[in-house]
Design a protein around this motif. Sequence first.
Motif, mmCIF file in Angstrom:
data_model
loop_
_atom_site.group_PDB
_atom_site.id
_atom_site.type_symbol
_atom_site.label_atom_id
_atom_site.label_comp_id
_atom_site.label_asym_id
_atom_site.label_seq_id
_atom_site.Cartn_x
_atom_site.Cartn_y
_atom_site.Cartn_z
ATOM 1 N N PRO A 226 2.349 -24.217 13.583
ATOM 2 C CA PRO A 226 2.726 -25.076 13.839
ATOM 3 C C PRO A 226 1.192 -26.467 12.676
ATOM 4 O O PRO A 226 0.601 -25.552 12.392
ATOM 5 C CB PRO A 226 1.696 -25.385 15.282
ATOM 6 N N SER B 270 18.139 -15.999 11.857
ATOM 7 C CA SER B 270 16.627 -16.683 12.265
ATOM 8 C C SER B 270 16.559 -17.990 11.375
ATOM 9 O O SER B 270 16.516 -18.905 11.687
ATOM 10 C CB SER B 270 16.099 -16.061 12.602
ATOM 11 N N GLN B 271 16.530 -17.138 10.103
ATOM 12 C CA GLN B 271 15.685 -18.997 9.590
ATOM 13 C C GLN B 271 17.189 -20.002 9.186
ATOM 14 O O GLN B 271 16.596 -21.098 9.263
ATOM 15 C CB GLN B 271 15.135 -18.001 7.838
ATOM 16 N N TRP C 250 7.568 -12.084 6.972
ATOM 17 C CA TRP C 250 8.460 -13.036 7.478
ATOM 18 C C TRP C 250 8.052 -13.257 8.406
ATOM 19 O O TRP C 250 8.350 -14.114 9.195
ATOM 20 C CB TRP C 250 9.755 -12.021 7.450
ATOM 21 N N VAL D 274 20.249 -5.683 3.193
ATOM 22 C CA VAL D 274 18.196 -6.063 3.389
ATOM 23 C C VAL D 274 17.775 -7.096 2.218
ATOM 24 O O VAL D 274 16.819 -8.065 2.547
ATOM 25 C CB VAL D 274 17.390 -4.903 2.861
ATOM 26 N N LEU E 7 10.680 -23.708 16.536
ATOM 27 C CA LEU E 7 10.269 -22.150 15.489
ATOM 28 C C LEU E 7 9.882 -21.109 17.471
ATOM 29 O O LEU E 7 9.421 -20.044 16.834
ATOM 30 C CB LEU E 7 9.667 -22.235 15.337
ATOM 31 N N ILE F 252 6.881 -6.646 3.952
ATOM 32 C CA ILE F 252 7.757 -7.932 3.470
ATOM 33 C C ILE F 252 8.376 -8.520 5.235
ATOM 34 O O ILE F 252 8.216 -9.449 5.851
ATOM 35 C CB ILE F 252 9.290 -8.054 3.183
ATOM 36 N N ALA F 253 8.132 -7.013 6.106
ATOM 37 C CA ALA F 253 8.704 -7.694 7.803
ATOM 38 C C ALA F 253 7.678 -8.664 7.960
ATOM 39 O O ALA F 253 7.718 -9.509 8.721
ATOM 40 C CB ALA F 253 9.307 -6.868 8.241
ATOM 41 N N CYS G 209 6.258 -19.208 10.142
ATOM 42 C CA CYS G 209 6.258 -20.640 11.075
ATOM 43 C C CYS G 209 4.786 -20.555 12.220
ATOM 44 O O CYS G 209 5.300 -20.473 13.103
ATOM 45 C CB CYS G 209 7.528 -20.683 11.579
ATOM 46 N N LEU H 202 12.815 -25.214 5.074
ATOM 47 C CA LEU H 202 11.927 -25.709 6.272
ATOM 48 C C LEU H 202 10.775 -26.393 6.550
ATOM 49 O O LEU H 202 10.153 -27.062 7.025
ATOM 50 C CB LEU H 202 11.903 -24.358 7.628
ATOM 51 N N THR I 16 8.062 -27.254 16.374
ATOM 52 C CA THR I 16 6.820 -25.947 16.474
ATOM 53 C C THR I 16 7.623 -25.459 17.193
ATOM 54 O O THR I 16 7.919 -24.119 17.546
ATOM 55 C CB THR I 16 6.287 -26.543 16.250
ATOM 56 N N TRP J 204 11.007 -10.226 17.531
ATOM 57 C CA TRP J 204 9.916 -9.126 18.998
ATOM 58 C C TRP J 204 10.697 -8.308 19.846
ATOM 59 O O TRP J 204 11.030 -6.889 19.622
ATOM 60 C CB TRP J 204 8.837 -9.345 19.644
ATOM 61 N N ASN K 185 17.589 1.354 9.340
ATOM 62 C CA ASN K 185 16.433 0.885 9.669
ATOM 63 C C ASN K 185 15.801 0.575 10.660
ATOM 64 O O ASN K 185 16.061 -0.490 11.498
ATOM 65 C CB ASN K 185 16.226 0.095 8.601
ATOM 66 N N VAL L 255 23.277 -0.754 1.818
ATOM 67 C CA VAL L 255 21.636 -1.433 2.586
ATOM 68 C C VAL L 255 20.933 -1.308 2.274
ATOM 69 O O VAL L 255 20.120 -3.235 3.005
ATOM 70 C CB VAL L 255 21.501 0.198 3.587
ATOM 71 N N GLU M 177 15.533 -6.521 12.607
ATOM 72 C CA GLU M 177 16.374 -7.058 14.279
ATOM 73 C C GLU M 177 16.914 -8.822 13.754
ATOM 74 O O GLU M 177 16.799 -8.686 12.556
ATOM 75 C CB GLU M 177 14.397 -7.632 14.395
ATOM 76 N N ILE N 228 16.667 -11.396 2.851
ATOM 77 C CA ILE N 228 14.791 -11.324 2.496
ATOM 78 C C ILE N 228 15.529 -12.562 1.441
ATOM 79 O O ILE N 228 14.656 -14.126 1.597
ATOM 80 C CB ILE N 228 14.530 -10.384 2.146
ATOM 81 N N MET O 214 13.140 -19.555 18.096
ATOM 82 C CA MET O 214 12.906 -18.452 17.307
ATOM 83 C C MET O 214 12.465 -17.532 18.771
ATOM 84 O O MET O 214 11.134 -17.780 18.724
ATOM 85 C CB MET O 214 12.422 -18.631 16.451
ATOM 86 N N GLY P 232 17.895 -11.014 13.497
ATOM 87 C CA GLY P 232 18.220 -12.009 12.607
ATOM 88 C C GLY P 232 17.637 -12.013 11.159
ATOM 89 O O GLY P 232 17.920 -12.918 10.178
ATOM 90 N N PHE P 233 17.418 -11.100 10.866
ATOM 91 C CA PHE P 233 16.758 -10.666 9.566
ATOM 92 C C PHE P 233 17.947 -11.242 8.212
ATOM 93 O O PHE P 233 17.998 -11.513 7.128
ATOM 94 C CB PHE P 233 16.234 -9.720 9.582
ATOM 95 N N LEU Q 146 13.009 -0.991 11.367
ATOM 96 C CA LEU Q 146 11.783 -2.350 11.550
ATOM 97 C C LEU Q 146 13.066 -3.585 11.266
ATOM 98 O O LEU Q 146 12.230 -4.600 10.994
ATOM 99 C CB LEU Q 146 11.397 -2.154 10.427
#
Lengths: 613, 340
Positions: A19, B102-103, A13, B155, B189, A9-10, A17, B169, B186, B266, B91, B151, B95, B159, B263, B97-98, B93
């Motif tokens: 262009p 972020s979205q 995700w 999660v 993003l 999933i990660a 996005c 978007l 763009t 990483w 967890n 948790v 970050e 999602i 955005m 924004g999840f 994995l």
Amino acid sequence: MRKTLLLFIALIWLTGCAPVSNINQQVNTPTVPPLPQNPQTLLVFAAGSLTESFTELGQSFEKQLGTKVELNFANSNTLAEQILQGAPADVFAPAALDFMEKLVEKDRVNAQSVKLFARNQLVVILPKSNPADLHTLQDLAKPGIKLVMGAKKGPQGKYVEAFLSNASASADFGADYKDAVYANVVSYESTAKSVVSKVVLGEADAGIAYITDAASAADKVLTIPIPEALNVIAEYPIAPLKEASNPQLAQQFVDFVLSPEGQQILAKYGFLPPQGEQSDAASAEIQITDALGRQITLPKPPQRIVIAGKALFMLLDAAYVFPQASERIIGYGSASQGSSNFIRLIDPKYDQKAVLESDAGAEQVAALQPDLVLMKSYLAEKLGKPIETLGIPVVYIDFETPEQYMRDLMVLGAIFQDEARAREVNAFYQKRLSQVAERVKDVPSKPRVLMLYYDDREGTAAFSVPPASWMQTRLIEMAGGEPLWLSANPGQGWAKVSLEQIAAWDAEAIFIISYFKNPSEVVAGLEKDSQWQALRAVREEKLFAFAGDIYSWDQPDVRWILGLSWMAQKLHPDRFKDWDMVQQASEFYQQLYRLDQTFFEENIRPKFQGDLP
Amino acid sequence: MSGLIEGRAAGRQTSQGWLWGLAGALVVLFGLALLAGRYPTPGLMSLSQLNGDELAMRLFLNLRLPRLLTAMLLGMSLASAGLVFQMLFNNPLIEPGFLGVSQGAAFGAAFCIVFLGSNALAVQGVAAVFALVGLMLSYLLARRIRYGGWVLRLVLAGIAVSALFSSGLGVLKYLADPLTQLPEITFWLLGGLSGIVWARFLSILPAVWIGLSVLFLFRWRLNILALSDEAAFSLGTTPRRERLLLLTMAVLATAAVVSVAGMVGWVGLIVPHLARRMFGADARLALPAAMLLGGGFSILCDTLARTLLSGEIPLGILTAFFGAATFVILMTSRGFRLER
């Protein structure tokens, strides 16, 4: 198991996005008013001292506009009288403001339209042999010498009198200097020119003439300069006459005289630039109102202009209608569409230009050390503001609709100090616009038209329609057609439509646009397609490949005016029988870029694409 | 027994020394980055050039300084928020924004660009509001889910909310003008700091400051809160309330920096791992380390973004590249630690 799921999933995700490809532009406003056409001859009444300079000005003007210029030189007083008695003149340029004021009083000239275009100075001239052995201004008072000067009533006579009065008031000359000089005068000449010829022929020992006249006979006369403190500066006004047979053309001539090109010609004959402008024409302050309605003052004409942003070929094509562009624009982003590049073709200095990436930031732009940055107004936030914090002026231009073309050409005209050229190009656009409008205005029923952008770069053929605000849609409306799809595209970019929908619209004519493939090939392919053969427009042979040369003519590029003419002809062939598109295109390149027929045949004509002869 | 404790204490002191070293390195990096750029020539500018050239000085003060400060805050916020999230959710994995953050911000920014015009402050404001809306939706949804521990529920809710915003978007991108609005979306993003001036830096400073300060002061509680509810409760905390406080602070800082920078991926995922790898799982050291490393990492990436080419490289591309490269090295190396 849970971890794998989460990782999966990660990953999905994180790659969310991407262009999307892009092509075009936007914005909307009302239509442009039509303008009358140009008749043939322009009649200019100019002071005798302007003979050589105006002859050359007239010739360059004729070359640029293709209209004939007739010049009538005489002393300013005579010219003013002739005009008041009804002589047919379009432009008046006397040697002093008094004569212009006379016409303003009699309501022959609009006071606001009077402009000073040059200044002149007096100088003392002597025959090469210098028979009376004169060396200083004081020598002019020596009894017995033969002196000539302009008629007392004429502008030159008045300037001479002012000079002599100034001299008499100064201790170096003495109070009786003026009378002593006048006592030596053997002849008052009716024009400034004849003063010079009398001296050249040796009929006089000295004359008082304009510097410009002395310059035209420089190898035949000696001169004694008159110090600044004593000299009187003659100012030359110019204005179109109210009853000019063609006011627009008259104004264009006035603009031309005031343009850098015109001023250069005048400077060649010894004229000084008008007051307010320094001796160096390149130091004048410039006021501009840009596309965002902001007032910008440039301390001096920009010489290092950078154009930033994407899809720049449209802005650059517009900028290059000004001959100054090649010299003053020093860098820009990509100037091409696909593999085509018009600027490379016409600008010999193309290789010397700095090239910016399309996403260049403020610092990358600053690195070119521009004194002006031009960009589209949508870049104001991201790029314009940071550049302005560096103290570099930014002017926004859009060039997306016919109205914006007229407006932004004037902005560029101000920047290049060549508003005359901007008016000239605008006049060309308006002429074509009104010709088309005139012919399609009373069509009984407007054909129902579909315009489709073809793109197969994603593997399958896709057809898209433009939004209502774009130039493409405006062109159809101006060419006397009815766009069918407006409700199908609520957005601001090309919107894909299905063949089913295309069939349902049942258009009477379909135009196919393609920027990356020859539209004629696309149309040939469609005509072979059995589904397309069933469409009404195809059956009636009204499926057209949109015309273009180096770039397609449907875009808000300078070529939109060609696209308009072409489309009007396709939609109403009976009304445009006499229009030859090749000739229209040739004339377009001649008018906008001064490219001659040979260049056109060699470089533009072979690039023709779409349904063109 | 006492020897072991002394040994650990000594180990922590060495690590603290390393931490100061890291801070010193960040300052040096910041200084160098200020002098690096495209003007007057690509590369470093000398101090005498800076003094002699008015344009260079303006560039230095009006563009590079606010931009680098923002880059530093960006890295610090994302990395520390990432660490907090990863610890609280147990967890690695995750970050920052999840949880729809972020979205939500991306949707907000695109919404503003398409419908409200592309005024930078407006885009930033709408993006920040939608980032917080995303968090709230995720939280409310998590409370409604009927199964799993909290948790897992958070999660899943995160999602689902993110997916909703990303479909929104997609619609906005379809509607956008391909020449003007779409490139802007763009660009947003992919992240970037090219439009940063002082006003925009100052507009995010309060939120980031509050968020980071609270996280920093509470760093020792993180160790306890990372335990199960029962264990944390027995150690004298009110785990739910405190977790919510820390999460909110982390999201506050994240939303603020994301709203100006777009955005940038990483940083929030990799840097916490790097910090833990170097300083151990103890949040008292790992959190400041993550801040310093994150700040340095994004300064480095942003400097490259504006210096490498004559065009601006989207920041997100560089952080993804260097982040992923580091990630691969971390995963495959046998592990390095500064202590013990």
